[in-house]
Design an enzyme around this catalytic site. Structure first.
Site, mmCIF file in Angstrom:
data_model
loop_
_atom_site.group_PDB
_atom_site.id
_atom_site.type_symbol
_atom_site.label_atom_id
_atom_site.label_comp_id
_atom_site.label_asym_id
_atom_site.label_seq_id
_atom_site.Cartn_x
_atom_site.Cartn_y
_atom_site.Cartn_z
ATOM 1 N N SER A 15 -43.742 -16.741 24.070
ATOM 2 C CA SER A 15 -43.852 -15.384 24.599
ATOM 3 C C SER A 15 -44.997 -14.598 23.977
ATOM 4 O O SER A 15 -45.759 -13.933 24.679
ATOM 5 C CB SER A 15 -42.528 -14.648 24.384
ATOM 6 O OG SER A 15 -41.482 -15.284 25.085
ATOM 7 N N GLY A 16 -45.131 -14.648 22.641
ATOM 8 C CA GLY A 16 -46.190 -13.899 21.972
ATOM 9 C C GLY A 16 -47.567 -14.432 22.281
ATOM 10 O O GLY A 16 -48.499 -13.668 22.578
ATOM 11 N N GLU A 35 -50.546 -26.068 23.941
ATOM 12 C CA GLU A 35 -49.098 -26.185 23.766
ATOM 13 C C GLU A 35 -48.734 -27.661 23.695
ATOM 14 O O GLU A 35 -49.067 -28.430 24.599
ATOM 15 C CB GLU A 35 -48.369 -25.508 24.917
ATOM 16 C CG GLU A 35 -46.868 -25.711 24.919
ATOM 17 C CD GLU A 35 -46.198 -25.268 23.615
ATOM 18 O OE1 GLU A 35 -45.521 -26.130 22.992
ATOM 19 O OE2 GLU A 35 -46.365 -24.095 23.218
ATOM 20 N N CYS A 43 -37.876 -19.044 23.255
ATOM 21 C CA CYS A 43 -36.992 -18.203 24.065
ATOM 22 C C CYS A 43 -36.684 -18.834 25.415
ATOM 23 O O CYS A 43 -35.528 -18.953 25.811
ATOM 24 C CB CYS A 43 -37.606 -16.825 24.244
ATOM 25 S SG CYS A 43 -36.568 -15.713 25.212
ATOM 26 N N CYS A 48 -33.137 -18.093 23.694
ATOM 27 C CA CYS A 48 -32.321 -17.020 24.250
ATOM 28 C C CYS A 48 -32.021 -17.158 25.739
ATOM 29 O O CYS A 48 -30.925 -16.812 26.184
ATOM 30 C CB CYS A 48 -32.972 -15.669 23.965
ATOM 31 S SG CYS A 48 -34.749 -15.597 24.152
ATOM 32 N N LYS A 51 -29.558 -20.160 26.378
ATOM 33 C CA LYS A 51 -28.327 -19.825 25.656
ATOM 34 C C LYS A 51 -27.559 -18.722 26.381
ATOM 35 O O LYS A 51 -26.323 -18.741 26.441
ATOM 36 C CB LYS A 51 -28.664 -19.402 24.226
ATOM 37 C CG LYS A 51 -27.460 -19.212 23.329
ATOM 38 C CD LYS A 51 -27.874 -19.137 21.868
ATOM 39 C CE LYS A 51 -28.942 -18.080 21.645
ATOM 40 N NZ LYS A 51 -29.375 -17.995 20.238
ATOM 41 N N ALA A 115 -52.534 -29.021 18.663
ATOM 42 C CA ALA A 115 -53.781 -28.496 18.113
ATOM 43 C C ALA A 115 -53.666 -28.366 16.599
ATOM 44 O O ALA A 115 -52.652 -27.889 16.084
ATOM 45 C CB ALA A 115 -54.104 -27.146 18.732
ATOM 46 N N TYR A 179 -26.399 -15.699 13.670
ATOM 47 C CA TYR A 179 -26.171 -15.395 15.078
ATOM 48 C C TYR A 179 -26.221 -16.639 15.966
ATOM 49 O O TYR A 179 -25.467 -16.739 16.936
ATOM 50 C CB TYR A 179 -27.155 -14.328 15.558
ATOM 51 C CG TYR A 179 -28.582 -14.773 15.707
ATOM 52 C CD1 TYR A 179 -29.066 -15.230 16.925
ATOM 53 C CD2 TYR A 179 -29.468 -14.734 14.626
ATOM 54 C CE1 TYR A 179 -30.378 -15.644 17.067
ATOM 55 C CE2 TYR A 179 -30.778 -15.136 14.766
ATOM 56 C CZ TYR A 179 -31.234 -15.590 15.984
ATOM 57 O OH TYR A 179 -32.532 -15.999 16.127
ATOM 58 N N GLU A 183 -23.019 -17.608 18.207
ATOM 59 C CA GLU A 183 -23.197 -17.607 19.656
ATOM 60 C C GLU A 183 -22.762 -18.941 20.255
ATOM 61 O O GLU A 183 -22.038 -18.985 21.258
ATOM 62 C CB GLU A 183 -24.646 -17.296 20.012
ATOM 63 C CG GLU A 183 -25.031 -15.834 19.806
ATOM 64 C CD GLU A 183 -26.499 -15.560 20.027
ATOM 65 O OE1 GLU A 183 -26.861 -14.391 20.238
ATOM 66 O OE2 GLU A 183 -27.308 -16.522 19.977
ATOM 67 N N ARG A 200 -20.805 -21.406 4.239
ATOM 68 C CA ARG A 200 -20.658 -21.342 2.782
ATOM 69 C C ARG A 200 -20.560 -19.924 2.256
ATOM 70 O O ARG A 200 -20.126 -19.701 1.121
ATOM 71 C CB ARG A 200 -21.824 -22.063 2.106
ATOM 72 C CG ARG A 200 -23.179 -21.405 2.331
ATOM 73 C CD ARG A 200 -24.273 -22.182 1.636
ATOM 74 N NE ARG A 200 -25.576 -21.576 1.843
ATOM 75 C CZ ARG A 200 -26.704 -22.059 1.333
ATOM 76 N NH1 ARG A 200 -26.663 -23.151 0.585
ATOM 77 N NH2 ARG A 200 -27.854 -21.460 1.556
ATOM 78 N N GLY A 263 -30.356 -21.660 10.477
ATOM 79 C CA GLY A 263 -31.573 -20.863 10.532
ATOM 80 C C GLY A 263 -32.757 -21.673 11.034
ATOM 81 O O GLY A 263 -32.678 -22.903 11.196
ATOM 82 N N ALA A 342 -29.528 -7.751 19.476
ATOM 83 C CA ALA A 342 -28.242 -8.096 20.081
ATOM 84 C C ALA A 342 -27.842 -9.491 19.638
ATOM 85 O O ALA A 342 -28.691 -10.357 19.435
ATOM 86 C CB ALA A 342 -28.332 -8.033 21.606
ATOM 87 N N HIS A 437 -17.425 9.156 31.933
ATOM 88 C CA HIS A 437 -16.023 8.732 31.859
ATOM 89 C C HIS A 437 -15.573 8.119 33.182
ATOM 90 O O HIS A 437 -15.988 8.579 34.246
ATOM 91 C CB HIS A 437 -15.155 9.952 31.536
ATOM 92 C CG HIS A 437 -13.698 9.641 31.419
ATOM 93 N ND1 HIS A 437 -13.159 9.030 30.312
ATOM 94 C CD2 HIS A 437 -12.670 9.849 32.290
ATOM 95 C CE1 HIS A 437 -11.861 8.880 30.500
ATOM 96 N NE2 HIS A 437 -11.537 9.368 31.691
ATOM 97 N N GLU A 442 -18.745 5.875 26.161
ATOM 98 C CA GLU A 442 -18.502 7.295 25.900
ATOM 99 C C GLU A 442 -17.939 7.522 24.503
ATOM 100 O O GLU A 442 -18.053 8.614 23.940
ATOM 101 C CB GLU A 442 -17.570 7.886 26.938
ATOM 102 C CG GLU A 442 -16.126 7.418 26.862
ATOM 103 C CD GLU A 442 -15.244 8.069 27.921
ATOM 104 O OE1 GLU A 442 -15.083 9.303 27.874
ATOM 105 O OE2 GLU A 442 -14.754 7.347 28.800
#
Length: 460
Positions: A15-16, A35, A43, A48, A51, A115, A179, A183, A200, A263, A342, A437, A442
């Site tokens: 993405s970046g 690439e 992503c 994401c 997932k 590359a 996360y 997830e 742990r 991670g 999120a 409401h 709310e």
């Protein structure tokens, strides 16, 4: 350009990198993007997006039972994992194709291959020779980190392999408390898999507000996920009946799959950054300044490879800021403060700003507003899921420093809350907003009483 083959060479089409390449190419610059895998990055291909499709699929299991509570007659449902995976793969291929077309339409050239930097300007592309680039942008993202001290780790999978399992396991052990681990635990549990989380640490979701952490763990346990804290996997044994996970406390857990989600590490190994003189952090992340420039003045880096805030929208904004600065003549930095996030657990988490602990550390006295309740949808049919909303407010100025939500629609809610917090909203201004409401959201604008922890209230 007399001495260079291109104005900008981007390593990584996530993405970046894609955003930076497109914006640079649209100024007329000659841009090449390399690439080594599929276009779209973490992503779109292995993060994401797929997932979230899996979260959608798994959430439906609860929807069926909820529907019965609302008067619907619902036949016993069944889930077809291979059919879902095929549909997911088709959609990911479509999205990857859009990324490719967007690059090409902007005028950037896509090169498939690994590359490697030979020096600050020279890039070698696998099977395609070398070229010289005036500017280089590193946007290679991260890769799953797998421990090397677990016997039998070769029998385990990472989160990336979880997207391509040939069949849905009956039992799975997920190692990790972040996360990604939670997830996937929610996904598998929602699809009917007996799911155990082994972590742990003393609690899940390190780095989030403590009330979020405990609330999510409680709700996941109630939903059927077994969470084992304070233990670590020592070894994995493979036998005729499947896998056996042996923990350091002696506990043994039978499973068909074991997934490690401890991670992700910046993907810099073997890129030749050392040959180019680029400084790296101890964890391999590329060190950059506020403009994403490395210590080498013609090399930049954006996204997860820099290990700043590892979120797709952040990588996109960093890529945009780089292109605006270097190719549009508009020096731009991205403000990494007050970025919302999120977690698509079940229930989901939305968070922006400081946790209560961090706010107390930075600002001293803070006021807390907190509510836990069963949403209206749950109370009707006797459901047990509870939502949580929390505001962290600086005493005196009454500026809201943090907003935290655990609820089915938390990610949607937090996006709007983030705008207000970014603008420095105060609690009186927040309270002046009229509630919509009946909604779950709310609750955020109707909390008037400061939260006092039970122990402190009893002491008073």
């Amino acid at each position: 350009m007399a001495d260079f083959d291109c104005d900008l060479f981007v390593i990584g089409a996530g993405s970046g990198g894609v955003r930076a390449a497109r914006m640079a190419a649209m100024t007329g610059a000659k841009v090449l993007v390399a690439e080594e895998h599929r276009v779209g990055g973490t992503c779109v291909i292995r993060g994401c997006v797929p997932k979230k499709f899996m979260v959608y699929a798994s959430e439906l299991s609860k929807s069926f039972s909820t529907a019965r509570g609302y008067g619907w007659t619902v036949p016993e449902p069944s889930f077809d994992w291979p059919r879902f995976i095929a549909a997911k793969d088709d959609e990911i291929a479509r999205l990857s194709g859009i990324y490719v077309r967007n690059l090409q339409n902007a005028g950037a050239e896509l090169v498939h291959g690994r590359a490697v930097l030979k020096d600050r300007h020279t890039v070698s592309i696998e099977g395609k020779g070398e070229l010289r680039a005036a500017k280089v942008l590193v946007a290679t993202g991260g890769r799953p980190w797998m421990p090397d001290d677990v016997e039998g780790i070769e029998h385990a999978i990472s989160s990336e392999e979880a997207f391509h399992l040939a069949e849905l396991p009956r039992r799975i052990v997920v190692a990790g408390g972040g996360y990604i681990a939670l997830e996937f635990a929610g996904i598998f549990a929602g699809l009917g898999v007996e799911t155990t989380v082994v972590h742990r640490g003393p609690n899940v979701l390190r780095g989030f507000d403590d009330d979020i952490r405990s609330h999510v763990a409680e709700e996941m346990e109630q939903a059927g996920v077994h969470i084992r804290l304070g233990v670590k996997i020592s070894r994995i044994e493979k036998g005729p009946g499947g896998l056996t996970v042996v923990c350091d406390d002696g506990r043994r857990i039978e499973a068909d799959q074991v997934m490690f989600a401890l991670g992700r590490a910046p993907h810099t190994k073997g890129l030749g950054l050392e040959a180019a003189g680029v400084a790296l952090a101890d964890n391999g992340a590329v060190k950059v300044d506020d403009y994403s420039r490395t210590n080498v003045d013609n090399i930049w880096a954006v996204g997860d490879v820099t290990d700043r805030i590892n979120l797709t929208p952040v990588a996109i904004r960093e890529g945009s800021a780089f292109a605006m600065t270097e190719f549009q003549g508009k020096p731009t930095t991205f403000d990494h403060e007050m970025v919302a996030s999120a977690v698509f657990t079940q229930p989901a988490v939305g968070s922006v700003g400081l946790s209560e602990a961090d706010a107390r550390h930075q600002y001293g006295k803070v006021d807390i507003y907190l509510a836990k309740f069963r949403p209206m949808k749950e109370t009707f049919y006797g459901g047990h899921s509870r939502a949580m909303v929390k505001l962290v407010v600086e005493a005196g100025s009454e500026r809201i420093l943090g907003c935290h939500v655990v609820a089915p629609d938390a990610p949607e809610i937090i996006q709007m809350a983030a705008i207000a917090l970014k603008m420095g909203v105060t609690k009186p201004q927040w309270d002046s907003t009229c509630a919509v409401h009946p909604t779950l959201a709310e609750e955020l604008v109707t909390m008037r009483d400061k939260h006092v922890p039970p122990a402190l209230g009893q002491a008073a």
